[in-house]
Write a protein that holds these residues in place. Structure first.
Motif, PDB file in Angstrom:
ATOM      1  N   THR A  81      34.680 -53.780 -33.039  1.00 13.08           N
ATOM      2  CA  THR A  81      34.884 -54.871 -32.231  1.00 13.08           C
ATOM      3  C   THR A  81      34.092 -55.900 -32.772  1.00 13.08           C
ATOM      4  OG1 THR A  81      32.843 -54.775 -30.881  1.00 13.08           O
ATOM      5  CG2 THR A  81      35.044 -53.472 -29.999  1.00 13.08           C
ATOM      6  N   LYS A 127      31.469 -56.943 -31.930  1.00 17.66           N
ATOM      7  CA  LYS A 127      30.259 -56.769 -31.712  1.00 17.66           C
ATOM      8  C   LYS A 127      29.652 -55.488 -32.273  1.00 17.66           C
ATOM      9  CE  LYS A 127      26.916 -56.320 -27.833  1.00 17.66           C
ATOM     10  NZ  LYS A 127      26.700 -56.348 -25.986  1.00 17.66           N
ATOM     11  N   TRP A 128      30.387 -54.444 -32.093  1.00 14.92           N
ATOM     12  CA  TRP A 128      30.012 -53.308 -33.078  1.00 14.92           C
ATOM     13  C   TRP A 128      31.221 -52.924 -34.051  1.00 14.92           C
ATOM     14  CZ3 TRP A 128      25.748 -52.582 -30.483  1.00 14.92           C
ATOM     15  CH2 TRP A 128      25.479 -52.780 -29.310  1.00 14.92           C
ATOM     16  N   THR A 187      32.791 -49.541 -19.440  1.00  8.46           N
ATOM     17  CA  THR A 187      32.278 -50.974 -19.971  1.00  8.46           C
ATOM     18  C   THR A 187      32.563 -50.993 -21.477  1.00  8.46           C
ATOM     19  OG1 THR A 187      30.648 -51.080 -18.247  1.00  8.46           O
ATOM     20  CG2 THR A 187      30.313 -52.258 -20.292  1.00  8.46           C
ATOM     21  N   LEU A 188      32.158 -49.754 -22.284  1.00  8.46           N
ATOM     22  CA  LEU A 188      32.400 -49.790 -23.429  1.00  8.46           C
ATOM     23  C   LEU A 188      33.825 -49.684 -23.998  1.00  8.46           C
ATOM     24  CD1 LEU A 188      30.987 -49.752 -26.484  1.00  8.46           C
ATOM     25  CD2 LEU A 188      30.849 -47.168 -26.073  1.00  8.46           C
ATOM     26  N   GLU A 220      35.349 -52.890 -24.013  1.00  8.48           N
ATOM     27  CA  GLU A 220      35.001 -53.840 -25.152  1.00  8.48           C
ATOM     28  C   GLU A 220      35.850 -53.625 -26.324  1.00  8.48           C
ATOM     29  OE1 GLU A 220      30.959 -54.343 -26.404  1.00  8.48           O
ATOM     30  OE2 GLU A 220      30.274 -53.613 -24.298  1.00  8.48           O
ATOM     31  N   ASP A 263      38.553 -56.473 -27.124  1.00 12.29           N
ATOM     32  CA  ASP A 263      38.038 -57.296 -28.217  1.00 12.29           C
ATOM     33  C   ASP A 263      38.147 -56.526 -29.425  1.00 12.29           C
ATOM     34  OD1 ASP A 263      36.767 -59.501 -29.733  1.00 12.29           O
ATOM     35  OD2 ASP A 263      34.853 -58.583 -29.226  1.00 12.29           O
TER      36      ASP A 263
END
Length: 451
Positions: free
Chosen positions: A75, A77-78, A119-120, A123, A127
């Motif tokens: 993503t 972020k990760w 939640t993960l 993401e 995204d």
């Protein structure tokens, strides 16, 4: 004197009820399906997108599969490795993929990790970064897979068979994963555009099965659904029109091959066809079970093969009906004659009561044990959504099987197996097998190279 013990007759089948489930549509259009199964102390989250390979644009075959696989590669972020580690810390892993009619993302967790997992997962699905480097790696893996298939007769037969069943314009005529040419042409921006148009809230269903309560799940899933792309595009319907061809044999040359990989079939039926249950039982008798006619003939009676089978590939459109086996080169023609003879026999006379009982007892008996895990329950619910099946489908399944008779099996065979349309693909040593095939009566013979 030894006592003779008589085997007792089986009792009536126990009544079966599929786990109860609730469904609703969340704001934005995402469907939520919750199946509470408190006896199973884990939870499966299965997110289903209306984004299967049938949605591939012309010339971009393989984009649905590549997009689904690339979801887990990172993503904003990760990166992919970090995502994998985070899921591992919850005791799970993220599974993504696509078939003809849908794309999926799946995780199975303990109840205490449900909130963190959703939640993960949210993401990941809202995204995705589709890193250029990982997209190119996935493309290279598919192209390498195709090169490997060219050297392996079984995979080559499976890969080439559909092209002879459907018109060239049909998506079904080409491999689900795409060709080397189509995959090589795909770009990161095209994958991102496919994602933004097909992975939208209105094309998404979130299925949660296991030790859960609907109210809790709704609260946890709503942020995921809200974060998905908006908008909608009309669903593409895969052209499943059969190729306008009479019966024929298509030889694909593999010089020196000791065996012939044989595929025989034609375009089949869509999943929602009203004759689904008679056809299911008919196929079980023809080649769907180990004790089926084709397997008993080719394996047990003649010793031509270790196994032979028939199947329907059930899709929204009319997927292939296929008979498949591998035999020694010197019995290729003889095996093909027996296959055609069994097809004709299935269409010419009613099956015996013993055959009917074997097939229906098997289909009824194994049915309940197919849903003993949360993942299996979630997959079953996905099929209801994908193929627009009634809520009562699983509860009524065994009753529908029991209603099939020898007469309806015969009608199904006559209505839906078409000997005059059968296409035969054989991957093998053409020089060794071609002459014998001329007397089989399976149509004109053409020869093509493996590449």
């Amino acid at each position: 004197m030894m006592d003779v013990i008589t085997k007792p007759d089986p009792g009536p089948s126990r009544e079966y009820h599929f786990p109860s489930f609730d469904e609703e549509t969340l704001p934005g259009g995402t469907r939520l399906v919750v199946a509470a199964a408190p006896k199973l102390p884990i939870i499966t989250i299965l997110v289903v997108f209306d984004a299967g390979a049938a949605e591939d644009p012309a010339g971009k075959e393989g984009i649905a599969r590549l997009t689904a696989r690339a979801l887990s590669e990172g993503t904003s972020k990760w990166d992919g490795a970090e995502l994998a580690e985070k899921f591992e810390q919850m005791g799970t892993s993220l599974d993504t993929g696509a078939d003809w009619d849908s794309a999926i993302a799946r995780v199975t967790v303990l109840p205490g990790n449900l909130a963190a997992a959703l939640t993960l997962l949210g993401e990941v699905l809202a995204d995705p970064a589709f890193p250029e480097r990982e997209v190119e790696r996935l493309k290279s893996e598919r192209i390498a897979e195709l090169l490997q298939l060219e050297t392996e007769p079984r995979g080559l037969a499976d890969e080439r068979f559909p092209a002879f069943l459907y018109r060239e314009s049909s998506r079904y005529a080409r491999s689900q994963g795409g060709s080397a040419e189509s995959v090589r042409s795909l770009t990161r921006s095209e994958i991102d555009a496919f994602y933004r148009s097909r992975y939208t809230a209105g094309r998404t269903t979130v299925i949660v099965a296991g030790d859960v309560k609907k109210a809790d799940v709704r609260t946890l899933v709503t942020p995921l659904a809200t974060a998905l792309p908006r908008g909608s595009v009309a669903r593409l319907h895969a052209a499943d029109i059969p190729a306008p061809a009479s019966r024929a044999i298509h030889l694909i040359t593999k010089d020196g091959a000791p065996q012939s990989e044989i595929r025989v079939g034609h375009a089949g039926l869509p999943r929602k066809h009203p004759d689904f249950f008679p056809v299911l039982v008919m196929n079980a008798i023809l080649g769907g079970l180990f004790g089926s006619r084709i397997n008993l003939n080719l394996r047990e009676k003649h010793g031509y093969t270790y196994g032979a089978s028939s199947s329907y590939d059930w899709r929204r459109g009319a997927g292939p009906f296929e008979i498949s086996t591998a035999v020694q080169s010197d019995v290729t023609a003889a095996a093909l004659r027996e296959i055609f003879a069994e097809v004709e026999r299935m269409r010419s006379e009613e099956v015996t009561l013993e055959e009917l009982s074997l097939a229906t007892s098997y289909l009824e008996g194994v049915f309940p044990i197919r849903f003993e895990t949360t993942s299996a329950i979630a997959s079953a619910l996905a099929n209801l959504i994908i193929y627009d099946l009634p809520r009562s489908y699983y509860d009524e399944y065994r009753k529908e099987i029991s209603r099939v008779t020898a007469a309806t099996v015969l009608k199904a065979a006559r209505d839906h197996i078409h000997p005059e349309e059968l296409q035969t693909v054989i991957v093998g040593d053409t020089g060794q097998i071609r002459e014998g095939l001329t007397s089989v009566g399976a149509g004109n013979i053409s020869v093509a190279p493996a590449k």
